[in-house]
Design an enzyme around this catalytic site. Structure first.
Site, mmCIF file in Angstrom:
data_model
loop_
_atom_site.group_PDB
_atom_site.id
_atom_site.type_symbol
_atom_site.label_atom_id
_atom_site.label_comp_id
_atom_site.label_asym_id
_atom_site.label_seq_id
_atom_site.Cartn_x
_atom_site.Cartn_y
_atom_site.Cartn_z
ATOM 1 N N GLU A 270 0.815 -1.109 0.007
ATOM 2 C CA GLU A 270 -0.101 -0.100 0.067
ATOM 3 C C GLU A 270 1.035 1.290 -0.082
ATOM 4 O OE1 GLU A 270 -2.962 -0.109 -0.527
ATOM 5 O OE2 GLU A 270 -3.567 -2.312 0.353
ATOM 6 N N CYS A 304 -2.748 8.591 2.551
ATOM 7 C CA CYS A 304 -2.195 8.041 1.148
ATOM 8 C C CYS A 304 -3.559 8.344 0.291
ATOM 9 C CB CYS A 304 -2.068 6.628 1.171
ATOM 10 S SG CYS A 304 -3.289 5.430 2.017
#
Length: 518
Positions: A270, A304
């Site tokens: 990720e 993110c």
């Protein structure tokens, strides 16, 4: 508003976080190593020392891995619904500690108290999800081409699952991995960011009590806090750890992928996001604005999934810009434990340096700062970690725009013509995590969601890029890494798939009609 928090620190005591803490635990006990360096954890909200942590040694790591291996032999034999019952209890215990843990997350990391509470709620939600999943670890039956044969597939646990988490989500991302992995029959090793280890220690304390109450062995949930150059590399290179989930920068993820691939291990990556919201001429701007602003300034732009780029049709560009400037002028910046504030600090001065550098590079490349971009100074902001979120007019091809700056900088980009032109701009970066479009036009929305539309792992219509629900699989494409965590069928990542064929007849026919007689 004074920068120093007026909130008492009782929440730290309630979570059994000490002034000095040990850096490794196999569940209910702690290794008492003090020979490694001591991390002093300072809150970015006020610059005050919260507590310290003695980092774990490589000997501690070896003890934890050995204990985890033994625990796996036990845990793998526990029926999945029984494993789910343990996770259910963890979820309930997190409910009891939601206020304290959410406050610690906010105080240690700097995100708003609302976001800190929301992060713990994610943990609770994923526990609930995992409990249900523990009764739904499905395989599929398949018709065999051979008579009197049955064929099916099933899923078995891998063993030790390691989670290397980042500072911006001190607890939630770990829980996405650990709770699903646990009901699948795996044991868990957590290496949190050294910037926010206290939240991880608090979680380990909470889980440790549940393990004790259920008379479970050490090693099902382990924690290790140590240097990336030693402990981190040991995890990456350790064949006893078949799966590692890594949240971090693309650079970090690329290194992890290369190391783990060499030993044929598995990774969930990720990594970076360069997320865009497209605002078409058919958008409901009243709906779009809160999503844009929260996406850009929530967690001070350190998600993110933060909104980095805003791609706006030329016919409404000036209106959108003016509305955004007005909204940004109304942002309240300060202590995240004060719920009246919208934006807290960046994690540390290194992040502030990156913010300032990005602003300078924008100017050098020809961009225009239309609001913000300064570091706040003075008595109220003496930590040097608070900044004014920036609105910047740019072109998508600028080098700085092509990168992910983990800070509250929103790049405004104008597009002309059809929505396909906006989609092309959105996709023209190396990252592919989250994306969104605001439009009331069905054709535009469906084109955005089509195979030739957004190339991101997450594509939303009339909601922002940030704030994903745990029920959907989370992750992205391209240099975001391609991993998936949390909901949907992401549980399969934590399992090894096995195809089984059973012959219940009296003959031995071969597949593809092959004849072999002896």
């Amino acid at each position: 508003m004074e920068i120093k928090s007026k909130v008492k620190l009782d929440f730290i005591k309630n979570l059994d976080v000490k002034d000095r803490n040990y850096g490794s635990s196999s569940g209910t006990s702690w290794n008492k190593t003090t020979s490694e360096s001591e991390l002093k954890i300072v809150s970015p909200t006020n610059g005050e020392l919260i507590a310290s942590v003695y980092q774990a040694s490589e000997e501690d790591y070896e003890k934890i891995i050995t204990t985890a291996q033994d625990a796996f032999k036990y845990w793998i034999k526990v029926p999945a619904p029984k494993r789910g019952e343990v996770v259910r209890q963890i979820g309930n215990r997190l409910r009891n500690y939601k206020k304290d843990l959410g406050t610690l997350v906010s105080y240690e990391m700097g995100k708003s108290l609302q976001e800190g509470m929301g992060e713990v709620q994610e943990m609770i939600d994923i526990c609930d999800f995992a409990v249900g999943q523990s009764r739904q670890l499905y395989g599929f039956t398949t018709h065999s081409e051979r008579p009197s044969h049955r064929m099916y597939d099933q899923y078995h646990p891998l063993g030790i699952v390691a989670t290397i988490s980042a500072f911006n989500f001190p607890v939630a991302v770990w829980s996405w991995n650990a709770m699903i992995a646990a009901v699948c029959g795996n044991v868990n090793l957590w290496k949190p960011s050294s910037k926010v280890p206290l939240s991880a220690i608090a979680c380990q304390n909470i889980i440790g009590n549940v393990l004790k109450e259920n008379n479970l062995p050490e090693g099902i949930f382990s924690l290790i806090i140590g240097r990336g150059s030693t402990i981190g590399e040991r995890i990456l290179n350790d064949k006893r750890v078949p799966l590692i989930s890594v949240t971090g920068s693309t650079k970090v993820g690329r290194h992890a992928a290369e190391v783990v691939a060499k030993r044929f291990g598995k990774t969930i990556l990720e990594l970076g996001g360069n997320n865009a919201i497209i605002v078409t001429a058919n958008a409901d701007l009243k709906m779009a604005m809160p999503a844009i602003v929260f996406g850009a300034v929530g967690t001070a732009g350190q998600r993110c999934t933060s909104t980095r780029r805003l791609i706006v049709h030329e016919s409404i560009y000036e209106k959108v810009k003016e509305t955004l400037v007005k909204a940004y002028k109304g942002l309240k910046i300060g202590d995240p434990l004060d719920e009246r504030n919208h934006v807290g600090p960046l994690i540390d001065k290194g992040a502030v340096t990156d913010f300032v550098s990005a602003i300078e590079r924008v100017k050098q490349e020809g961009g225009k700062i239309i609001y913000g971009g300064e570091v706040l100074e003075g008595n109220n902001y003496e930590t040097g970690t608070y900044v004014i979120p920036a609105l910047v007019e740019v072109e998508n091809q600028y080098k700085i725009v092509q990168e992910e700056t983990f800070a509250p900088i929103l790049y405004l980009i104008k597009y002309k013509g059809e929505v396909a032109n906006a989609i092309k701009i959105q996709n023209d970066v190396v990252q592919g995590l989250s994306s969104a479009i605001f439009t009331l036009n069905l054709r535009e929305a469906e084109e955005f969601l089509s195979a030739s539309g957004s190339d991101c792992g997450i594509a939303n219509v009339n909601i922002g890029t940030s704030g994903a629900e745990i029920g959907g699989a989370f992750g992205g494409e391209k240099e975001t890494g391609g991993g998936r965590e949390s909901g949907s069928d992401a549980w399969k990542t934590y399992m090894r798939r096995q195809t089984n064929t059973i012959n219940y007849g009296t003959d031995l026919p071969l597949a593809q009609g092959i004849k072999f007689e002896i």
